[in-house]
Design a protein around this motif. Structure first.
Motif: not given
Length: 221
Positions: A182-188
């Protein structure tokens, strides 16, 4: 100062900083290249495997192309699979898609005769295959859902690959995972479609099964 000079200067500063904190940092990593992960990701500049996973040099073998594709018979992916599994004995493969993917957007919305459009044609075929599930979605959600379906398709392609199957038949541990960044949160995010043994399904049925599972938004910790 030109763009190259800026990059060279930043490299010099970073290298000096690393060496100051750990004088043996570069010499230690220079002699070790034993990756345990193969990362198959997109060329998008926001999706850098080493930063996302916070790993040291030498831990990940990285392969990237537009929209993280693993098309059967394509020479570059065939070569990296051979390198990863036969030379390095890697036992973890991650296919990583990401939200707001330009390659997926091109496949869904783009037209014309160009190398880029030809490259994403297999994704167009996927889009047609899952049109019923996608057509009712607004654009952003449609692109992101299509990105997950695409990851699932690549996992299915890998699970059906002769070299991967051979590893499993030989009793080797090998897991193929599908994840989204998720490019908006940095979550993988884990799509929970991992494969660790040969499927009893035909290749097309496995693809449909995994893609259907990936349509739902993955859970977040």
């Amino acid at each position: 100062m030109g763009s190259l000079q800026k990059l060279l200067k930043r490299n010099k500063v970073k290298a000096a900083y690393k060496a100051c904190r750990d004088p043996e940092y570069f010499s230690r990593h220079a002699n070790v290249h034993k990756p345990t992960y193969l990362w198959i990701g997109c060329v998008d500049s926001r999706v850098a495997a080493e930063r996302i996973m916070d790993v040291e040099p030498g831990e990940i073998l990285t392969f990237r192309n537009i929209a993280n594709q693993c098309q059967p018979g394509e020479s570059s992916i065939e070569s990296v699979i051979e390198l990863a599994l036969e030379k390095f004995g890697i036992d973890q493969i991650l296919v990583c898609g990401h939200y707001d993917c330009g390659g997926i957007t091109q496949a869904v919305c783009g037209h014309g005769d160009s190398p880029l459009n030809s490259w994403v044609d297999p994704i167009r075929d996927l889009h047609s295959q899952f049109a019923k599930e996608l057509d009712s979605l607004e654009k952003e959600n449609k692109i992101n859902t299509m990105s997950r379906i695409n990851v699932a398709a690549q996992v299915a392609h890998l699970a059906s690959h002769p070299v991967v199957k051979q590893c499993w038949e030989q009793g080797r541990k090998l897991e193929v995972h599908g994840v989204m960044f998720d490019t908006g949160t940095g979550d993988l995010l884990d799509l929970e479609i991992s494969q660790s043994a040969p499927s009893t399904l035909e290749d097309s049925a496995l693809l449909e099964k995994l893609a259907t599972q990936a349509i739902a938004e993955p859970a977040r910790a």
